[in-house]
Write a protein that holds these residues in place. Sequence first.
Motif, PDB file in Angstrom:
ATOM      1  N   PRO A 232      18.520   0.040  -3.630  1.00  0.00           N
ATOM      2  CA  PRO A 232      18.560   1.453  -3.241  1.00  0.00           C
ATOM      3  C   PRO A 232      18.644   1.592  -1.728  1.00  0.00           C
ATOM      4  O   PRO A 232      18.093   0.782  -0.976  1.00  0.00           O
ATOM      5  CB  PRO A 232      17.239   2.012  -3.779  1.00  0.00           C
ATOM      6  N   MET A 233      19.340   2.608  -1.286  1.00  0.00           N
ATOM      7  CA  MET A 233      19.524   2.832   0.152  1.00  0.00           C
ATOM      8  C   MET A 233      18.379   3.702   0.670  1.00  0.00           C
ATOM      9  O   MET A 233      18.486   4.918   0.753  1.00  0.00           O
ATOM     10  CB  MET A 233      20.871   3.501   0.410  1.00  0.00           C
ATOM     11  N   MET A 234      17.264   3.067   0.984  1.00  0.00           N
ATOM     12  CA  MET A 234      16.104   3.812   1.469  1.00  0.00           C
ATOM     13  C   MET A 234      15.394   3.082   2.600  1.00  0.00           C
ATOM     14  O   MET A 234      14.333   3.490   3.038  1.00  0.00           O
ATOM     15  CB  MET A 234      15.104   4.048   0.343  1.00  0.00           C
ATOM     16  N   GLY A 235      15.993   2.006   3.112  1.00  0.00           N
ATOM     17  CA  GLY A 235      15.332   1.276   4.184  1.00  0.00           C
ATOM     18  C   GLY A 235      14.060   0.603   3.721  1.00  0.00           C
ATOM     19  O   GLY A 235      13.013   0.731   4.340  1.00  0.00           O
ATOM     20  N   GLU A 236      14.152  -0.115   2.623  1.00  0.00           N
ATOM     21  CA  GLU A 236      12.953  -0.694   2.025  1.00  0.00           C
ATOM     22  C   GLU A 236      12.294  -1.733   2.919  1.00  0.00           C
ATOM     23  O   GLU A 236      11.122  -2.065   2.747  1.00  0.00           O
ATOM     24  CB  GLU A 236      13.296  -1.336   0.677  1.00  0.00           C
ATOM     25  N   GLU A 237      13.064  -2.274   3.877  1.00  0.00           N
ATOM     26  CA  GLU A 237      12.473  -3.272   4.754  1.00  0.00           C
ATOM     27  C   GLU A 237      11.445  -2.673   5.697  1.00  0.00           C
ATOM     28  O   GLU A 237      10.658  -3.376   6.329  1.00  0.00           O
ATOM     29  CB  GLU A 237      13.562  -3.984   5.558  1.00  0.00           C
ATOM     30  N   TYR A 238      11.430  -1.341   5.829  1.00  0.00           N
ATOM     31  CA  TYR A 238      10.477  -0.673   6.704  1.00  0.00           C
ATOM     32  C   TYR A 238       9.354   0.026   5.926  1.00  0.00           C
ATOM     33  O   TYR A 238       8.580   0.785   6.498  1.00  0.00           O
ATOM     34  CB  TYR A 238      11.183   0.354   7.583  1.00  0.00           C
ATOM     35  N   VAL A 239       9.273  -0.209   4.637  1.00  0.00           N
ATOM     36  CA  VAL A 239       8.263   0.437   3.787  1.00  0.00           C
ATOM     37  C   VAL A 239       7.235  -0.595   3.362  1.00  0.00           C
ATOM     38  O   VAL A 239       7.591  -1.684   2.876  1.00  0.00           O
ATOM     39  CB  VAL A 239       8.920   1.098   2.556  1.00  0.00           C
ATOM     40  N   GLU A 240       5.968  -0.253   3.544  1.00  0.00           N
ATOM     41  CA  GLU A 240       4.881  -1.106   3.092  1.00  0.00           C
ATOM     42  C   GLU A 240       4.352  -0.561   1.764  1.00  0.00           C
ATOM     43  O   GLU A 240       4.133   0.645   1.629  1.00  0.00           O
ATOM     44  CB  GLU A 240       3.751  -1.148   4.133  1.00  0.00           C
ATOM     45  N   ILE A 241       4.164  -1.449   0.803  1.00  0.00           N
ATOM     46  CA  ILE A 241       3.723  -1.067  -0.533  1.00  0.00           C
ATOM     47  C   ILE A 241       2.254  -1.446  -0.717  1.00  0.00           C
ATOM     48  O   ILE A 241       1.862  -2.581  -0.415  1.00  0.00           O
ATOM     49  CB  ILE A 241       4.581  -1.741  -1.622  1.00  0.00           C
ATOM     50  N   ILE A 242       1.463  -0.500  -1.181  1.00  0.00           N
ATOM     51  CA  ILE A 242       0.064  -0.748  -1.529  1.00  0.00           C
ATOM     52  C   ILE A 242      -0.136  -0.344  -2.987  1.00  0.00           C
ATOM     53  O   ILE A 242       0.186   0.791  -3.366  1.00  0.00           O
ATOM     54  CB  ILE A 242      -0.899   0.042  -0.625  1.00  0.00           C
ATOM     55  N   ARG A 243      -0.635  -1.251  -3.784  1.00  0.00           N
ATOM     56  CA  ARG A 243      -0.908  -0.951  -5.192  1.00  0.00           C
ATOM     57  C   ARG A 243      -2.391  -0.625  -5.343  1.00  0.00           C
ATOM     58  O   ARG A 243      -3.258  -1.492  -5.187  1.00  0.00           O
ATOM     59  CB  ARG A 243      -0.517  -2.135  -6.076  1.00  0.00           C
ATOM     60  N   ASN A 244      -2.647   0.641  -5.640  1.00  0.00           N
ATOM     61  CA  ASN A 244      -4.026   1.100  -5.768  1.00  0.00           C
ATOM     62  C   ASN A 244      -4.033   2.350  -6.649  1.00  0.00           C
ATOM     63  O   ASN A 244      -3.701   3.448  -6.187  1.00  0.00           O
ATOM     64  CB  ASN A 244      -4.632   1.389  -4.394  1.00  0.00           C
ATOM     65  N   THR A 245      -4.375   2.172  -7.910  1.00  0.00           N
ATOM     66  CA  THR A 245      -4.346   3.299  -8.848  1.00  0.00           C
ATOM     67  C   THR A 245      -5.314   4.399  -8.438  1.00  0.00           C
ATOM     68  O   THR A 245      -5.008   5.590  -8.573  1.00  0.00           O
ATOM     69  CB  THR A 245      -4.687   2.803 -10.262  1.00  0.00           C
ATOM     70  N   ARG A 246      -6.465   4.011  -7.922  1.00  0.00           N
ATOM     71  CA  ARG A 246      -7.450   5.016  -7.525  1.00  0.00           C
ATOM     72  C   ARG A 246      -6.926   5.888  -6.393  1.00  0.00           C
ATOM     73  O   ARG A 246      -7.145   7.098  -6.362  1.00  0.00           O
ATOM     74  CB  ARG A 246      -8.747   4.322  -7.098  1.00  0.00           C
ATOM     75  N   MET A 247      -6.213   5.283  -5.434  1.00  0.00           N
ATOM     76  CA  MET A 247      -5.708   6.061  -4.312  1.00  0.00           C
ATOM     77  C   MET A 247      -4.536   6.956  -4.732  1.00  0.00           C
ATOM     78  O   MET A 247      -4.315   8.008  -4.138  1.00  0.00           O
ATOM     79  CB  MET A 247      -5.271   5.142  -3.173  1.00  0.00           C
ATOM     80  N   VAL A 248      -3.779   6.546  -5.743  1.00  0.00           N
ATOM     81  CA  VAL A 248      -2.711   7.413  -6.254  1.00  0.00           C
ATOM     82  C   VAL A 248      -3.320   8.698  -6.798  1.00  0.00           C
ATOM     83  O   VAL A 248      -2.822   9.802  -6.534  1.00  0.00           O
ATOM     84  CB  VAL A 248      -1.889   6.689  -7.334  1.00  0.00           C
TER      85      VAL A 248
END
Length: 349
Positions: A232-248
């Motif tokens: 996908p064209m969204m600049g994924e190299e500049y996005v940090e992913i955090i997996r945290n169901t509680r914070m969602v």
Amino acid sequence: MATGQDDEVASIFSATLRASPVPILKTSQSRSTSPKPKKKIELPPAGEENADRRFDDEIIVCTPKSATNMTDKLNLIVDGTKFVVSRSLLVSKPNTMLGRMFGSALDSKVTKSNSRGDFEVARGIGTTIFKVLLEYYKCGVMTCPSHVSVTDLKEACEYFLIPFHTETVKCYDLRVLMHELSNDGARAVFDAFVESGVIPAMTKSAEGGERECHIVVLLDDDVVNWDADHPPMMGEEYVEIIRNTRMVRFLKYVENRDVAKQILKDRGLKKIRLGIEGYPTHMEKIRTRPNSDRLEVIYNYIQRPFVRMSWEKEEGKSRHVDFQCVKFKAEVPPDAEGGALLSDHEFWD
């Protein structure tokens, strides 16, 4: 016979006088214009109702029966009103500000009174709220009246180091009370999330030379499967992913995002944005654009919260490069055609 009639008339006349007494004229002494002495109100002991009682210029707060010594009495000035309070009543809550002020701090002369022996406390806090706070010292529970703001009472409790929760505060408007308690809980939850998730993500971006960070929070069981040839064209190299169901779940509330934004702002970050955005999980199909040979990749998107912030110091300066045109004069040798110095011709680079 006449004597009996006279006695009967006299008794009737006396009864008439007793039923309708003659008004007594007030003399000039009874019309004194001197002001009435200020009334002192004594608050009832713990457990008695006192909701409709008003304050005058001086208030005496009930003291324990054992506090018969005059040295145990303290004069507290709150918003121009004097409260006469027992020192032992305040010291009974040693973890509060008043308990500390009039405990060891008073013995060591850290807490000082004015020239009249009064102690000025709680500047900016009204007498009505201070009266509610004194209920905590008397019975351990404060009842917030309907005309008192729960937010103001909470701020006063924070100032006086009085615990503010459902065991110490009773309020009829549960929505407002729960809102204030949720704000306290949100601050504690997001502070922990900043340490465990936000700071490591910011550190990773900073080590790559970035001065801003875009974080997307996913569920623990979210599956992300991007096509390697058609990402996908969204600049994924500049996005940090955090997996945290509680914070969602935490960041889906607008009030929680407001609290989180204020925390990040207090910690010196800038350009803070929090919200909900679409995040691509997997490719659904590929199709050719009309009137073009280019391929269009369609991804499936899910709505997830994001946090964006910056720590750039010179963000106010222009990032465009300014090219300056230098003006100079070109000289023609004397033996050239014209034989003159063309000093009146200017050239621009």
